[in-house]
Design a protein around this motif. Sequence first.
Motif, PDB file in Angstrom:
ATOM      1  N   TRP B 171       0.769  -1.242   0.000  1.00 17.84           N
ATOM      2  CA  TRP B 171       0.000   0.000   0.000  1.00 17.84           C
ATOM      3  C   TRP B 171       0.799   1.292   0.000  1.00 17.84           C
ATOM      4  O   TRP B 171       0.253   2.360  -0.290  1.00 17.84           O
ATOM      5  CB  TRP B 171      -0.971  -0.001   1.188  1.00 17.84           C
ATOM      6  CG  TRP B 171      -2.125  -0.887   0.901  1.00 17.84           C
ATOM      7  CD1 TRP B 171      -2.279  -2.181   1.298  1.00 17.84           C
ATOM      8  CD2 TRP B 171      -3.271  -0.563   0.113  1.00 17.84           C
ATOM      9  NE1 TRP B 171      -3.451  -2.686   0.805  1.00 17.84           N
ATOM     10  CE2 TRP B 171      -4.078  -1.717   0.076  1.00 17.84           C
ATOM     11  CE3 TRP B 171      -3.676   0.580  -0.560  1.00 17.84           C
ATOM     12  CZ2 TRP B 171      -5.279  -1.749  -0.603  1.00 17.84           C
ATOM     13  CZ3 TRP B 171      -4.887   0.545  -1.234  1.00 17.84           C
ATOM     14  CH2 TRP B 171      -5.670  -0.609  -1.254  1.00 17.84           C
ATOM     15  N   THR B 172       2.072   1.212   0.347  1.00 22.28           N
ATOM     16  CA  THR B 172       2.863   2.448   0.309  1.00 22.28           C
ATOM     17  C   THR B 172       2.761   3.158  -1.040  1.00 22.28           C
ATOM     18  O   THR B 172       2.603   4.381  -1.087  1.00 22.28           O
ATOM     19  CB  THR B 172       4.338   2.153   0.660  1.00 22.28           C
ATOM     20  OG1 THR B 172       4.399   1.628   1.975  1.00 22.28           O
ATOM     21  CG2 THR B 172       5.178   3.401   0.557  1.00 22.28           C
ATOM     22  N   PRO B 173       2.837   2.436  -2.148  1.00 23.39           N
ATOM     23  CA  PRO B 173       2.711   3.137  -3.429  1.00 23.39           C
ATOM     24  C   PRO B 173       1.418   3.935  -3.546  1.00 23.39           C
ATOM     25  O   PRO B 173       1.378   4.953  -4.241  1.00 23.39           O
ATOM     26  CB  PRO B 173       2.752   1.997  -4.452  1.00 23.39           C
ATOM     27  CG  PRO B 173       3.513   0.919  -3.792  1.00 23.39           C
ATOM     28  CD  PRO B 173       3.145   0.997  -2.350  1.00 23.39           C
ATOM     29  N   PHE B 174       0.366   3.482  -2.895  1.00 21.01           N
ATOM     30  CA  PHE B 174      -0.892   4.228  -2.958  1.00 21.01           C
ATOM     31  C   PHE B 174      -0.730   5.591  -2.317  1.00 21.01           C
ATOM     32  O   PHE B 174      -1.149   6.610  -2.862  1.00 21.01           O
ATOM     33  CB  PHE B 174      -1.995   3.437  -2.255  1.00 21.01           C
ATOM     34  CG  PHE B 174      -3.299   4.162  -2.189  1.00 21.01           C
ATOM     35  CD1 PHE B 174      -3.799   4.625  -0.975  1.00 21.01           C
ATOM     36  CD2 PHE B 174      -4.025   4.396  -3.329  1.00 21.01           C
ATOM     37  CE1 PHE B 174      -5.004   5.298  -0.911  1.00 21.01           C
ATOM     38  CE2 PHE B 174      -5.238   5.067  -3.277  1.00 21.01           C
ATOM     39  CZ  PHE B 174      -5.721   5.516  -2.065  1.00 21.01           C
ATOM     40  N   ILE B 175      -0.087   5.595  -1.152  1.00 18.29           N
ATOM     41  CA  ILE B 175       0.164   6.865  -0.478  1.00 18.29           C
ATOM     42  C   ILE B 175       1.026   7.757  -1.361  1.00 18.29           C
ATOM     43  O   ILE B 175       0.764   8.951  -1.515  1.00 18.29           O
ATOM     44  CB  ILE B 175       0.872   6.640   0.866  1.00 18.29           C
ATOM     45  CG1 ILE B 175       0.077   5.688   1.732  1.00 18.29           C
ATOM     46  CG2 ILE B 175       1.097   7.964   1.564  1.00 18.29           C
ATOM     47  CD1 ILE B 175      -1.263   6.230   2.148  1.00 18.29           C
ATOM     48  N   THR B 176       2.066   7.142  -1.947  1.00 20.54           N
ATOM     49  CA  THR B 176       2.931   7.922  -2.827  1.00 20.54           C
ATOM     50  C   THR B 176       2.122   8.541  -3.953  1.00 20.54           C
ATOM     51  O   THR B 176       2.292   9.710  -4.297  1.00 20.54           O
ATOM     52  CB  THR B 176       4.037   7.028  -3.419  1.00 20.54           C
ATOM     53  OG1 THR B 176       4.766   6.459  -2.361  1.00 20.54           O
ATOM     54  CG2 THR B 176       4.959   7.830  -4.314  1.00 20.54           C
ATOM     55  N   LEU B 177       1.233   7.768  -4.511  1.00 22.18           N
ATOM     56  CA  LEU B 177       0.413   8.266  -5.600  1.00 22.18           C
ATOM     57  C   LEU B 177      -0.416   9.459  -5.152  1.00 22.18           C
ATOM     58  O   LEU B 177      -0.488  10.490  -5.814  1.00 22.18           O
ATOM     59  CB  LEU B 177      -0.497   7.150  -6.104  1.00 22.18           C
ATOM     60  CG  LEU B 177      -1.344   7.497  -7.318  1.00 22.18           C
ATOM     61  CD1 LEU B 177      -0.466   7.585  -8.537  1.00 22.18           C
ATOM     62  CD2 LEU B 177      -2.430   6.461  -7.523  1.00 22.18           C
ATOM     63  N   MET B 178      -1.053   9.302  -3.997  1.00 25.13           N
ATOM     64  CA  MET B 178      -1.898  10.374  -3.494  1.00 25.13           C
ATOM     65  C   MET B 178      -1.082  11.635  -3.214  1.00 25.13           C
ATOM     66  O   MET B 178      -1.465  12.739  -3.580  1.00 25.13           O
ATOM     67  CB  MET B 178      -2.593   9.937  -2.195  1.00 25.13           C
ATOM     68  CG  MET B 178      -3.526   8.767  -2.360  1.00 25.13           C
ATOM     69  SD  MET B 178      -5.012   9.248  -3.246  1.00 25.13           S
ATOM     70  CE  MET B 178      -6.112   9.533  -1.889  1.00 25.13           C
ATOM     71  N   VAL B 179       0.048  11.449  -2.548  1.00 21.84           N
ATOM     72  CA  VAL B 179       0.865  12.615  -2.218  1.00 21.84           C
ATOM     73  C   VAL B 179       1.381  13.271  -3.493  1.00 21.84           C
ATOM     74  O   VAL B 179       1.400  14.498  -3.610  1.00 21.84           O
ATOM     75  CB  VAL B 179       2.037  12.228  -1.296  1.00 21.84           C
ATOM     76  CG1 VAL B 179       2.943  13.419  -1.058  1.00 21.84           C
ATOM     77  CG2 VAL B 179       1.516  11.704   0.025  1.00 21.84           C
ATOM     78  N   THR B 180       1.763  12.434  -4.450  1.00 26.72           N
ATOM     79  CA  THR B 180       2.217  13.000  -5.723  1.00 26.72           C
ATOM     80  C   THR B 180       1.120  13.822  -6.368  1.00 26.72           C
ATOM     81  O   THR B 180       1.361  14.909  -6.884  1.00 26.72           O
ATOM     82  CB  THR B 180       2.650  11.880  -6.681  1.00 26.72           C
ATOM     83  OG1 THR B 180       3.651  11.113  -6.060  1.00 26.72           O
ATOM     84  CG2 THR B 180       3.178  12.450  -7.980  1.00 26.72           C
ATOM     85  N   ALA B 181      -0.087  13.291  -6.314  1.00 27.69           N
ATOM     86  CA  ALA B 181      -1.211  14.045  -6.867  1.00 27.69           C
ATOM     87  C   ALA B 181      -1.364  15.364  -6.122  1.00 27.69           C
ATOM     88  O   ALA B 181      -1.572  16.413  -6.724  1.00 27.69           O
ATOM     89  CB  ALA B 181      -2.497  13.227  -6.775  1.00 27.69           C
ATOM     90  N   GLY B 182      -1.207  15.302  -4.801  1.00 20.38           N
ATOM     91  CA  GLY B 182      -1.318  16.528  -4.019  1.00 20.38           C
ATOM     92  C   GLY B 182      -0.214  17.504  -4.340  1.00 20.38           C
ATOM     93  O   GLY B 182      -0.440  18.697  -4.502  1.00 20.38           O
ATOM     94  N   LEU B 183       0.994  17.002  -4.466  1.00 20.62           N
ATOM     95  CA  LEU B 183       2.117  17.881  -4.774  1.00 20.62           C
ATOM     96  C   LEU B 183       1.940  18.555  -6.116  1.00 20.62           C
ATOM     97  O   LEU B 183       2.368  19.690  -6.314  1.00 20.62           O
ATOM     98  CB  LEU B 183       3.429  17.080  -4.772  1.00 20.62           C
ATOM     99  CG  LEU B 183       3.951  16.645  -3.407  1.00 20.62           C
ATOM    100  CD1 LEU B 183       5.133  15.712  -3.580  1.00 20.62           C
ATOM    101  CD2 LEU B 183       4.368  17.856  -2.598  1.00 20.62           C
ATOM    102  N   SER B 184       1.311  17.852  -7.032  1.00 23.77           N
ATOM    103  CA  SER B 184       1.167  18.441  -8.364  1.00 23.77           C
ATOM    104  C   SER B 184       0.202  19.615  -8.357  1.00 23.77           C
ATOM    105  O   SER B 184       0.133  20.359  -9.319  1.00 23.77           O
ATOM    106  CB  SER B 184       0.699  17.391  -9.371  1.00 23.77           C
ATOM    107  OG  SER B 184      -0.600  16.973  -9.035  1.00 23.77           O
ATOM    108  N   THR B 185      -0.539  19.791  -7.262  1.00 22.28           N
ATOM    109  CA  THR B 185      -1.445  20.930  -7.221  1.00 22.28           C
ATOM    110  C   THR B 185      -0.762  22.200  -6.756  1.00 22.28           C
ATOM    111  O   THR B 185      -1.358  23.269  -6.784  1.00 22.28           O
ATOM    112  CB  THR B 185      -2.640  20.676  -6.271  1.00 22.28           C
ATOM    113  OG1 THR B 185      -2.140  20.459  -4.958  1.00 22.28           O
ATOM    114  CG2 THR B 185      -3.448  19.492  -6.724  1.00 22.28           C
ATOM    115  N   ILE B 186       0.489  22.086  -6.284  1.00 22.46           N
ATOM    116  CA  ILE B 186       1.186  23.295  -5.847  1.00 22.46           C
ATOM    117  C   ILE B 186       1.529  24.124  -7.080  1.00 22.46           C
ATOM    118  O   ILE B 186       2.192  23.637  -7.980  1.00 22.46           O
ATOM    119  CB  ILE B 186       2.493  22.959  -5.107  1.00 22.46           C
ATOM    120  CG1 ILE B 186       2.210  22.051  -3.916  1.00 22.46           C
ATOM    121  CG2 ILE B 186       3.166  24.233  -4.649  1.00 22.46           C
ATOM    122  CD1 ILE B 186       3.450  21.713  -3.129  1.00 22.46           C
ATOM    123  N   PRO B 187       1.072  25.357  -7.110  1.00 22.78           N
ATOM    124  CA  PRO B 187       1.357  26.172  -8.296  1.00 22.78           C
ATOM    125  C   PRO B 187       2.850  26.454  -8.417  1.00 22.78           C
ATOM    126  O   PRO B 187       3.522  26.677  -7.422  1.00 22.78           O
ATOM    127  CB  PRO B 187       0.591  27.479  -8.035  1.00 22.78           C
ATOM    128  CG  PRO B 187      -0.229  27.254  -6.847  1.00 22.78           C
ATOM    129  CD  PRO B 187       0.342  26.099  -6.102  1.00 22.78           C
TER     130      PRO B 187
END
Lengths: 269, 296, 384
Positions: B171-187
């Motif tokens: 499941w760690t990759p899932f967290i990574t995916l989510m955080v990556t998605a979140g990071l991509s929202t930083i302008p």
Amino acid sequence: MNVKKIFWTIIAFIIVGIYIFPVYWIYLTAFKDRATLFELPPKFIFTPVWDNFDELMRYNALQAVVNSVIVTSISILVSLLIGFLAAYGLSRYKYPGKNLMLFYIISTRMMPPIVFIIPIYMMFSYLGMKGTYLSMILFYIGVTLPFAVWMSKTFIDEISIEIDQAAQLDGFTTIDFFRKILIPMIAPGLVAVLVFSLITVWNEFLMANILSDPFTRPASVALANIRGERGFNWGRVAALELIYTIPVIILIFLIQKYLVRGLTLGVVR
Amino acid sequence: MKRKTLTWFFVIPAILYLFIINLFPLLWALGLSFFKYNLLTERTPKFVGVDNYGQLFNDPNVWLRMQITGKFILISLPLQFILGTLIAFLLYTELYGRRLLLTLFLIPLLIAPVASALFFRFLLDANFGLVNWVLSELFGWKIYWLGSEKVPILGVEYALLTVALVETWIWTPFITLMVTAGLSTIPKSVLEQASIDNISLLDKFRYIVFPYIKPILGLALILRAMDAFKTFDTIYVLTAGGPGVSTEIITFYIYKLAFQGWDFGSASALSFGILVIILYLTTIFLDYFIFKGEEE
Amino acid sequence: MTTIQEYRSESESESSIAVELRNLKVVLGKKVVFEDLNMSFERGRLTVVLGPPGAGKTTLLKTIAGFIDPVEGEVVIEGRVVNDVPPSQRNVSMVFQTLALYPHMTVYENIATPLSTRGFSKEEIDEKVQSLAKLLKITHTLDRKPETLSGGEYQRVAIAKCLIKDAQVYLMDEPFINLDLKIRSELRDEIKRLAETLKKTMIFATPDPSEALALGEKIYVFMEGKIVQFGQGVELYKMPKSLEVATYVGEGLFNIFKGEILRKGSNVTFATEDFSAKIPPDILADVPSEGKYTLVIRPEDIKPRRFAEDSYEFLVKGKVYTVEVLGGDTLVYYELDSGAIVKSLVNTIYRPSTGVEEELYFDPGEVLVFNEKGVPVMKWSKSI
């Protein structure tokens, strides 16, 4: 700057490489012969052989994979069909209770499967369908349907409704509109939906274990119960695992573009 | 026929289907939970109202499994989040092949848990597993990964630790995916401003990165906490609940109750109890994150 | 001085109406978009529906096409009440605001779809596609996919697709937004030409007053779901029925002054803090009472002294603020003492320096006066 980038790239690949090492190790093991299998120190370099795969075929262990293919392919296709149609309706028109429907669809993701095992088991027992492909297929359609509806809807939403209206003026019947206009326009998205559904069903174990019999059991059940099998052998297990997991790996490379969208809308497991 | 009415007929099958396969069984299970129904002892189910629930509430077996579940969550969840976030940050740096890396990294998440569990069963074998070989060469250790010895410091059985670790791996990759998605929202502009302002790494994280990934992390936390209750495949393959009952988290126990003990009544009640807990958890977290969000 | 007679064309007879809307009421969600709406569109002519965004133009067109059902009232196309007729059978063709070309088909296939779905022969289709493509100058794009086209080409393809089938009414919903000025005017002329040669009933929706005026046909001014005026472009321009219409049609060009009317005997004066202007009473309907009024003067009716006609009267002094050259004319902005801006259109290229003070003169016969309620108090407003 460039050197820094290369540095981090290497570090990242090393770390990810180490992380997915177990997969690699089993794939390697699948090609080892009996002797090399348990050698210590474990060998990384050896002469690969197809022995394990041959034995799988001799023991007819691949029936399980065939079962997986049958059950998976039928359920995901039917699920997409029903789901796509529903998604179209929900995307284009306002119905009374529409929001309720959508909420219901999302909430099914929250349910722990354990709540369903007893009633589903009882249902299919009463219907005399224990151990049939059909019981698994019917269940899996139910599992993948919410996601299929939701994802398909997001793709349909992206198409302006004026395309629908133009098609109406152009004289397309609804079915022709789907076949010739809408589906070609969202085809890659629908493929992604299929792949996600495929992964879900292909990997599922709990319900398959309960609903299948030794003839219809899919690969997940076969593998999970393999410790107790006659002639259990790690080499053959590794080979079977390779056959079982490779299709999924190939597929996720095919739909890389849609991985994030599909997974963050709720991991489908 | 009018387009709109026609499409209504498109929606009906899906709704009906879900009703039959999802809602109806749920209600059936709820109904069952009010009956005493053990296929081994009772011929016909006997209505007992909330007795089942009462009994379960007092059952030490149930509490033991809840404890085990708790330990399991306490080990695997933080591990997933920390590891997942760190790797997300790693992948967020300037490097080549980010998409390839992420896709590779998602493999553990997307292949069958049954298969993953088997991978580790092989790797962690006490005698011929690669891991133990490495450990014995380096430190002279031999760990029975699926045994009942207690892990130093943590105080849980190795078996439970192993299950937690395998679940973390998955499941760690899932967290990574989510955080990556979140990071991509930083302008981008915010990041550029930060590098111009030359602030410390810690402050950078606290004030710039964290606000953007907080909602995603919250969502991931809720999802994973609920999912943790669903863990089954890995346990079935690695330990079958053992040694003893040391890895029987609550859902595994329910399974045993239903399909080994054939006590449908209690099993239904227990599973509904878990459902309620999960729903309650969801509301707590949603409250926290919505409320907190509004505060700021 | 203007009169109605100059601008009214021949009257219409009942039998030349192609599309009629009777007492139409349309509701979207909770909002009443329009009610009790009555409109008629002449056969074989292009009629413009002009209105700001949100006025309900798209809703109107879609109701005619059949995508929106009215709650009350009737949509009548060529004498047939089509309320219960689905869009595909209403004999209507449309260019959508989003243009709605199919991205996975070639331009040729896109244009051909209205015919290819209805069983026309390959030869017939080819003939029609080729001739339309020639007419709209897009023959070179026929083999390409829509995404490869430029903005203007894309629009032309959408128009070709709309025109290829024989329909009783052609609807165009703001087909030229997002295009640059040059292409817009080219396409506009194209549409005018097509309207005249093909003699088809067309309804053209646009939010752009200058576009509506340039098309030169009958215009419905449609604001907040109501028709506020109907007539030729010139009528709207010279004889707007309300201050609202004047402001909209004048879109930033008209000079609008809020002030008071004062009377001294038979003299009528309009006064603001910047100036006092004498209004010739013969252009007004009645002798207006004193009070708050709005004065509208078109930029071409205000000129700096050296360009003023003899009949012009002095208005006010202003300092040159900025200058805009438009083709062969110049729009000069003057700043008054109070900070108000006056726009003057000079029919030549004129470049005074900023800050230069000039005397401005106006044509008193061409002003528009509106009362507090926005109703014009002009002589012609009586007969509208």
